[in-house]
Design a protein around this motif. Structure first.
Motif, PDB file in Angstrom:
ATOM      1  N   ASP A 178      27.316  16.886  15.613  1.00  0.00           N
ATOM      2  CA  ASP A 178      28.340  16.126  16.329  1.00  0.00           C
ATOM      3  C   ASP A 178      29.736  16.674  16.119  1.00  0.00           C
ATOM      4  O   ASP A 178      30.675  16.242  16.811  1.00  0.00           O
ATOM      5  N   ASN A 179      29.913  17.596  15.177  1.00  0.00           N
ATOM      6  CA  ASN A 179      31.237  18.135  14.892  1.00  0.00           C
ATOM      7  C   ASN A 179      31.075  19.536  14.321  1.00  0.00           C
ATOM      8  O   ASN A 179      30.300  19.731  13.375  1.00  0.00           O
ATOM      9  N   PRO A 180      31.785  20.523  14.844  1.00  0.00           N
ATOM     10  CA  PRO A 180      31.582  21.898  14.355  1.00  0.00           C
ATOM     11  C   PRO A 180      32.235  22.163  13.005  1.00  0.00           C
ATOM     12  O   PRO A 180      31.881  23.127  12.335  1.00  0.00           O
ATOM     13  N   ILE A 181      33.200  21.342  12.597  1.00  0.00           N
ATOM     14  CA  ILE A 181      33.916  21.574  11.338  1.00  0.00           C
ATOM     15  C   ILE A 181      33.275  20.821  10.184  1.00  0.00           C
ATOM     16  O   ILE A 181      32.978  21.387   9.140  1.00  0.00           O
ATOM     17  N   SER A 182      33.045  19.529  10.373  1.00  0.00           N
ATOM     18  CA  SER A 182      32.446  18.711   9.324  1.00  0.00           C
ATOM     19  C   SER A 182      31.475  17.737   9.966  1.00  0.00           C
ATOM     20  O   SER A 182      31.818  16.583  10.224  1.00  0.00           O
ATOM     21  N   PRO A 183      30.243  18.165  10.236  1.00  0.00           N
ATOM     22  CA  PRO A 183      29.296  17.285  10.928  1.00  0.00           C
ATOM     23  C   PRO A 183      28.956  16.061  10.085  1.00  0.00           C
ATOM     24  O   PRO A 183      28.856  16.136   8.850  1.00  0.00           O
TER      25      PRO A 183
ATOM     26  N   LEU B  99      22.190  21.788  -1.103  1.00  0.00           N
ATOM     27  CA  LEU B  99      22.458  20.371  -0.895  1.00  0.00           C
ATOM     28  C   LEU B  99      23.958  20.155  -1.075  1.00  0.00           C
ATOM     29  O   LEU B  99      24.557  20.684  -2.019  1.00  0.00           O
ATOM     30  N   GLU B 100      24.536  19.380  -0.167  1.00  0.00           N
ATOM     31  CA  GLU B 100      25.980  19.152  -0.228  1.00  0.00           C
ATOM     32  C   GLU B 100      26.279  17.702   0.119  1.00  0.00           C
ATOM     33  O   GLU B 100      25.755  17.165   1.099  1.00  0.00           O
ATOM     34  N   LEU B 101      27.124  17.077  -0.692  1.00  0.00           N
ATOM     35  CA  LEU B 101      27.569  15.711  -0.451  1.00  0.00           C
ATOM     36  C   LEU B 101      29.080  15.756  -0.270  1.00  0.00           C
ATOM     37  O   LEU B 101      29.805  16.169  -1.184  1.00  0.00           O
ATOM     38  N   ARG B 102      29.556  15.350   0.901  1.00  0.00           N
ATOM     39  CA  ARG B 102      30.982  15.496   1.190  1.00  0.00           C
ATOM     40  C   ARG B 102      31.547  14.223   1.816  1.00  0.00           C
ATOM     41  O   ARG B 102      30.822  13.411   2.400  1.00  0.00           O
ATOM     42  N   TYR B 103      32.867  14.104   1.706  1.00  0.00           N
ATOM     43  CA  TYR B 103      33.573  12.925   2.223  1.00  0.00           C
ATOM     44  C   TYR B 103      34.903  13.376   2.809  1.00  0.00           C
ATOM     45  O   TYR B 103      35.695  14.027   2.114  1.00  0.00           O
TER      46      TYR B 103
ATOM     47  N   PHE C 268      35.083  30.734  -9.347  1.00  0.00           N
ATOM     48  CA  PHE C 268      35.926  30.226  -8.265  1.00  0.00           C
ATOM     49  C   PHE C 268      35.852  31.177  -7.076  1.00  0.00           C
ATOM     50  O   PHE C 268      36.025  32.385  -7.223  1.00  0.00           O
ATOM     51  N   LEU C 269      35.577  30.628  -5.896  1.00  0.00           N
ATOM     52  CA  LEU C 269      35.452  31.434  -4.686  1.00  0.00           C
ATOM     53  C   LEU C 269      36.229  30.775  -3.552  1.00  0.00           C
ATOM     54  O   LEU C 269      36.397  29.552  -3.526  1.00  0.00           O
ATOM     55  N   PHE C 270      36.681  31.574  -2.655  1.00  0.00           N
ATOM     56  CA  PHE C 270      37.301  31.031  -1.439  1.00  0.00           C
ATOM     57  C   PHE C 270      36.796  31.818  -0.241  1.00  0.00           C
ATOM     58  O   PHE C 270      36.422  32.967  -0.332  1.00  0.00           O
ATOM     59  N   ASN C 271      36.789  31.112   0.883  1.00  0.00           N
ATOM     60  CA  ASN C 271      36.275  31.724   2.104  1.00  0.00           C
ATOM     61  C   ASN C 271      37.028  31.156   3.299  1.00  0.00           C
ATOM     62  O   ASN C 271      37.695  30.121   3.196  1.00  0.00           O
ATOM     63  N   ILE C 272      36.927  31.820   4.421  1.00  0.00           N
ATOM     64  CA  ILE C 272      37.565  31.377   5.655  1.00  0.00           C
ATOM     65  C   ILE C 272      36.480  31.165   6.695  1.00  0.00           C
ATOM     66  O   ILE C 272      35.594  32.001   6.861  1.00  0.00           O
ATOM     67  N   GLY C 273      36.549  30.057   7.392  1.00  0.00           N
ATOM     68  CA  GLY C 273      35.565  29.760   8.429  1.00  0.00           C
ATOM     69  C   GLY C 273      34.594  28.683   7.994  1.00  0.00           C
ATOM     70  O   GLY C 273      34.453  28.378   6.805  1.00  0.00           O
ATOM     71  N   THR C 274      33.917  28.092   8.957  1.00  0.00           N
ATOM     72  CA  THR C 274      33.005  26.992   8.682  1.00  0.00           C
ATOM     73  C   THR C 274      31.604  27.483   8.386  1.00  0.00           C
ATOM     74  O   THR C 274      31.143  28.448   8.994  1.00  0.00           O
ATOM     75  N   PRO C 275      30.896  26.855   7.435  1.00  0.00           N
ATOM     76  CA  PRO C 275      29.514  27.240   7.152  1.00  0.00           C
ATOM     77  C   PRO C 275      28.522  26.620   8.118  1.00  0.00           C
ATOM     78  O   PRO C 275      27.331  26.857   8.005  1.00  0.00           O
ATOM     79  N   PHE C 276      29.003  25.817   9.066  1.00  0.00           N
ATOM     80  CA  PHE C 276      28.084  25.119   9.961  1.00  0.00           C
ATOM     81  C   PHE C 276      28.089  25.720  11.353  1.00  0.00           C
ATOM     82  O   PHE C 276      27.411  25.277  12.216  1.00  0.00           O
TER      83      PHE C 276
END
Length: 818
Positions: free
Chosen positions: A609-614, A728-732, A810-818
Motif C-alpha cells: 500500500d506504500n512504497p516507502i513504508s508499507p 524480520l522487522e518491527l517498525r513504527y 553501524f551502516l547507512f544506505n540510500i533508497g527503500t528496501p521495499f
C-alpha cells in the motif's frame, strides 16, 4: 450648568444603589407625581473610547421616546449600562424638565483597557502554550467576564496536565502613568500534580478489577513498580478510558452495560500524601449470545453467503464491534456492504433489527434493500498542480461506463499513492451518487505539493579496505522529456509526465568511482508498458596494488502489467550488456576483458500500500537471468526469488517478514568463474565496489569483497553459487508529515552464501539483531541508518581482520528496501 443628581451606581457586590430623582423646583422628591414625558434630548460625558450613540442605545433613553418619570426607566438604564461591562461607574442627571418634556445627562467612567498582559510564576513553556489559548487582545476593555474566562482557560489548561488546586489571582498596574491603559497581571499557582492512586470498580461480576483496569487505558493507576512517567489524571484520558471500558464489555456480549455513576476525588493515601481515586459503579446486565440470524429481501446472495460474511454462528457471544464492522466496513473488505458495493450496488441498504429474547439471547433479522446497479458516469480529479491530467487519469481504476466498485476505488487510491507524486494520506475519493438515474460521479482529491525530485548526498566510512564513501544522486521522479524541449518548460524542472530520470556518482578513498544514468517511461506510446534505459561506468583501482577493475554496463527494459492471475502481477524483460576489464594478479578472474550479454525475465506481484513504508500487502518476485555461451562471451544462468509480507500489529505498528534465495549455474564447465556470484553483507553503498559479484545486503555485517559473508576456497574468499536471507522487522512511523518522515525499527536478520549444493543449508546462517531508523525528506529522499549486533562471526582469509561476533556494526544506505 446646574445639575440635579438622580442616581449613582455603586460597584459593591455589583448591585446598583438607585436614589429617587429630585425635581428642580421641589425640595421633596417623593412629592413628584409620576407623569408622562417626552425625551427632548440625551447627552453623554466621560466616554473616550465608547461611542456616544452606543451608550444612548444601551440605556434606551432615546430622544423622542415617551416615558413615565419618576419610574423604573432610569434605574433600568443604569443597570443596562453597567452590565455591558464597559464602565466602572454610571450616573444619570436630569438637566431640564418641563410640563411635557425632559432632558438627561449620562455621565460614565470607563473601565481601563488592556495594553498588555503578563503571566507570572509559571514555566516558560507553559507561558507560550497559554498565550496561544488566551484571547486577550490589546485595546479591549477589562471586564469581569473577560477575566473570568481567562481564569477558566488557565485552570482548564493545568487540569488537562494533571494539576489540582490551581489558583489564579489578577491585578492591574498603570503603564506610563495612564489610568485607562493598564497591564493585566495573572499570578498563577499551578497547584499540585497528583497521581491516580486507585481506580475502583463496583458492580462488576463478569470481569475482575485487574482485567478492567487494563481496559481503562490511557488512564492508568500508579503502583510502586511503575517507575516510568507519572500516572496523572487527565479528563480526556478519563473519558477515553470509560469509552474503552464500555467497548470491551460490548465486545464480550454485554450490550446493556452502563456506567451508573462515576466520581473523581482526592484522598490521603499514605499519611499526608494526597492522590486521586476514581470510582466507577457498573451495571453489567446479561451476556448475550446469538440465537437466530435471518435475512429478508436478498436476491443477489443467498442466506448462507451473507451469514458467513457476517461472521457469527449460533450460540456465539455477541461482539458489537465485530458486528458493526462486518455489516458495514472492515479492513479485509469481506463485510456485507463491500460484497454488494464491489459488484455495483451502491444504493444497497441493510437494516439490522436486533431483538432480545429470553434472558440472554439475541435474534438478528436483516432487511436488505438491494436496489439497482450503479454505473460510473464521470470521473474527475483536483489538486494535481504539478502532474499532468493524463498521468492521473491512466492510473484510475474507475472508468466512466463501468459498474461502480468500491474495490476499484480502493485500488485507485493505492495506485495513486504508489506513483510517489501524491501524499497517500491526502488522497480523498468523493462519490457523488444520483439515485434517480442510478449513476455516480467520482471526484478524487489529490495533493502533489510535495516534491517528486530529490537530491541524495551522503558520506561515511565503510570500514577497512573501503575507506571514505561519498555518494551523490539526483532523481527526477516525475520528469517530462517533452517539456524539456518546450519553451518555458524548465520552471525549474520539466515535470508532469511521470517519467523517471536519475544521475548518480560515487567515489571512495580506495580509488573506486561509479557514474550512472537512467531513464524510464512508465507508459510507453499510451499503453501500460514501461520502457527503461540505464548506463553506468565503474572503476576500482586499488591503492598500492596492481589490480584494476573496470565495468561498463548498459541495459534496456520493457515491462507490462498483467490481468492474470490478478492485476497485481507484472513482468519485465531486461536485455543487458556488460564489459569487464580486469588487470593485475587476479586469482579467480582471468586478466583481460570479459563480456556478458544477458536476458532477464522478472515476474512480480506487488500489493504493497506504500512504497516507502508499507503497512499492509505483500510483494513476491521470481526472476531468471541468462547469459548464453556465445563466442568470446562469459556465460551463466541465475535464478532468484524473494517474498515479503507486511501486516499491522497494533495501530501503526507494522511487522514485516522477508525471505530471499538465489542460485547461479553454468551452461558449460570451461567458462566457470567468480563473475556474478553471491556475496552477503553490508549495504548497497559498500557493495557497489564489488561489482564483479552479486551483492546481497545484510544489516550488522560489513560489505566488500574481503569482509563479506562468502565461502573460502583455496585460501581466498570467493562468491557463493547459492545464498539465503531472512529478515524480520518491527517498525513504527513516529513522524509522518509532508516535510519529514521518521520511521524507527527493530530487526532480526540472517543470511549466508554457500559454495555449492553440497554446502547449502538454509538453517546455517549468520545472524544479527539491532535497531535503526529511516528518514525520508522530499528533497534528500530516503536514508536508512541501522545499528546491528552480530551473533556470529565471519572468517577472513589469512586469519587476520576476522569479523568477530559480539560487536556492533553501524551502516547507512540510500533508497527503500521495499
Amino acid at each position: 450648568m446646574k445639575r440635579l443628581f438622580i442616581v449613582t451606581l455603586l460597584t459593591i457586590g455589583f448591585i446598583p444603589l438607585l436614589t429617587q430623582a429630585q425635581d428642580i423646583e421641589l425640595t421633596d422628591p417623593t412629592a413628584i407625581a409620576p407623569a408622562e414625558y417626552q425625551i427632548l434630548g440625551v447627552t453623554v460625558e466621560g466616554n473616550e473610547n465608547t461611542r456616544e450613540q452606543f451608550i444612548i442605545n444601551t440605556s434606551l433613553l432615546i430622544e423622542g421616546n415617551t416615558i413615565i418619570y419618576p419610574g423604573d426607566i432610569v434605574n433600568n438604564a443604569v443597570t443596562r449600562l453597567y452590565r455591558s461591562g464597559l464602565f466602572s461607574d454610571v450616573k444619570i442627571y436630569v438637566t431640564e424638565r418641563t410640563a411635557t418634556g425632559i432632558r438627561f445627562l449620562i455621565e460614565v467612567e470607563e473601565q481601563p483597557r488592556i495594553l498588555e498582559y503578563r503571566l507570572e510564576n509559571i514555566k516558560r513553556s507553559e507561558r507560550r502554550d497559554l498565550e496561544e489559548l488566551l484571547v486577550l487582545t490589546p485595546g479591549t476593555v477589562i471586564t469581569e467576564a473577560r477575566i473570568g474566562q481567562a481564569k477558566n482557560t488557565i485552570r482548564r489548561f493545568y487540569r488537562q496536565k494533571g494539576f489540582w488546586y490551581t489558583t489564579v489571582e489578577t491585578s492591574t498596574e498603570e503603564v506610563d502613568g495612564s489610568a485607562d491603559r493598564v497591564r493585566l497581571i495573572f499570578d498563577i499557582d499551578p497547584g499540585d500534580k497528583l497521581e491516580v492512586k486507585d481506580i475502583a470498580f463496583n458492580g462488576n461480576e463478569a470481569f475482575s478489577d485487574r482485567k478492567l483496569l487494563r481496559k481503562m487505558k490511557p488512564l492508568k493507576e500508579d503502583a510502586w513498580w511503575k517507575i516510568f512517567g507519572k500516572k496523572t489524571f487527565k479528563e480526556e484520558d478519563f473519558q477515553e478510558g470509560k469509552e474503552s471500558l464500555l467497548t470491551f464489555y460490548r465486545e464480550n456480549g454485554f450490550t446493556d452495560i452502563r456506567i451508573v455513576e462515576d466520581s473523581v476525588y482526592t484522598y490521603n493515601y499514605r499519611g499526608d500524601k494526597t492522590g486521586i481515586r476514581v470510582e466507577l459503579n457498573l451495571a453489567e446486565g446479561p451476556q448475550y449470545k446469538v440465537r437466530n440470524i435471518t435475512w429478508e429481501g436478498n436476491t443477489v446472495y443467498d442466506d448462507e453467503t451473507l451469514t458467513e460474511s457476517l461472521g457469527f454462528e449460533k450460540g456465539e457471544v455477541f461482539n458489537e464491534s465485530k458486528f458493526d464492522e462486518n455489516v458495514n466496513i472492515n479492513q479485509r473488505n469481506t463485510d456485507i456492504t463491500s460484497l454488494y458495493q464491489d459488484i455495483g450496488y451502491l444504493f444497497f441498504q441493510v437494516v439490522p433489527n436486533i431483538r432480545k429474547v429470553a434472558e440472554d439471547s439475541l435474534d438478528i433479522h436483516f432487511e436488505i434493500y438491494e436496489d439497482e446497479i450503479a454505473t460510473i458516469q464521470e470521473v474527475n480529479f483536483t489538486g494535481n498542480t504539478r502532474t499532468h491530467d493524463d498521468v492521473v487519469r491512466r492510473t484510475l481504476r474507475t472508468i466512466p461506463g463501468n459498474t461502480y466498485s468500491r474495490q476499484a476505488i480502493i485500488r485507485t487510491i493505492r495506485e495513486l499513492g504508489q506513483l510517489g507524486y501524491f501524499d497517500p494520506q491526502n488522497i480523498e475519493p468523493q462519490p457523488i451518487p444520483n439515485r434517480e438515474n442510478k449513476t455516480v460521479d467520482i471526484l478524487y482529491k489529490v495533493d502533489d505539493t510535495q516534491s517528486t525530485s530529490n537530491f541524495e548526498f551522503s558520506g561515511g566510512y565503510g570500514g577497512a579496505g573501503i575507506g571514505v564513501i561519498l555518494s551523490a544522486q539526483i532523481n527526477f521522479n516525475n520528469f517530462s522529456i517533452q517539456r524539456a524541449f518546450e519553451k518555458g518548460g524548465w520552471t525549474p524542472i520539466p515535470s508532469g509526465d511521470g517519467q523517471k530520470l536519475s544521475l548518480g556518482v560515487q567515489v571512495t578513498g580506495t580509488g573506486y568511482q561509479s557514474y550512472s544514468f537512467g531513464f524510464q517511461e512508465p507508459w510507453f506510446r499510451g499503453r501500460p508498458t514501461s520502457l527503461g534505459f540505464n548506463v553506468s561506468y565503474n572503476l576500482l583501482n586499488y591503492r598500492n596494488s596492481s589490480e584494476r577493475n573496470e565495468l561498463f554496463s548498459t541495459s534496456v527494459s520493457v515491462g507490462k502489467r498483467l490481468k492474470w492471475p490478478d492485476d497485481f502481477f507484472s513482468y519485465r524483460t531486461i536485455i543487458g550488456y556488460q564489459l569487464y576489464d580486469v588487470e593485475g594478479n587476479q586469482a579467480f578472474f582471468a586478466e583481460g576483458t570479459s563480456s556478458l550479454l544477458t536476458i532477464e525475465q522478472v515476474l512480480e506481484r506487488n500489493s504493497l500500500d506504500n512504497p516507502i513504508s508499507p503497512s499492509s500487502g505483500s510483494k513476491f518476485s521470481i526472476s531468471g537471468e541468462f547469459a548464453p555461451p556465445l563466442p568470446r562471451f562469459s556465460e551463466y544462468f541465475k535464478f532468484r526469488t524473494q517474498y515479503q509480507y507486511h501486516v499491522p500489529v497494533v495501530e501503526k505498528l507494522v511487522l514485516t517478514s522477508q525471505v530471499q534465495y538465489g542460485y547461479i549455474g553454468y551452461f558449460t564447465d570451461d567458462k566457470r568463474s567468480d563473475l556474478k556470484k553471491f556475496l552477503v553483507g553490508g549495504t548497497q553503498l559498500q557493495q557497489r565496489q564489488s561489482f564483479l559479484y552479486d551483492n546481497i545486503d545484510l544489516r550488522g555485517y560489513p560489505g566488500g569483497t574481503r569482509q563479506s559473508i562468502a565461502p573460502i576456497e583455496e585460501g581466498r574468499k570467493v562468491g557463493g553459487t547459492m545464498f539465503s536471507k531472512y529478515s524480520l522487522e518491527l517498525r513504527y512511523p513516529a513522524i509522518s508529515s509532508e516535510q519529514i518522515q521518521v520511521i524507527p525499527y527493530a530487526f532480526v536478520d540472517a543470511g549466508n552464501s554457500y559454495l555449492d549444493f553440497q554446502d547449502f543449508d538454509p538453517f546455517k546462517v549468520k545472524r544479527s539483531v539491532g535497531f535503526g531508523a529511516r528518514l525520508y525528506l522530499p528533497v534528500l529522499g530516503l536514508v536508512d541508518l541501522s545499528y546491528g549486533y552480530r551473533l556470529d562471526g565471519v572468517e577472513v582469509p589469512g586469519g587476520t581482520g576476522n569479523v568477530l561476533p559480539g560487536n556492533w556494526e553501524f551502516l547507512f544506505n540510500i533508497g527503500t528496501p521495499f
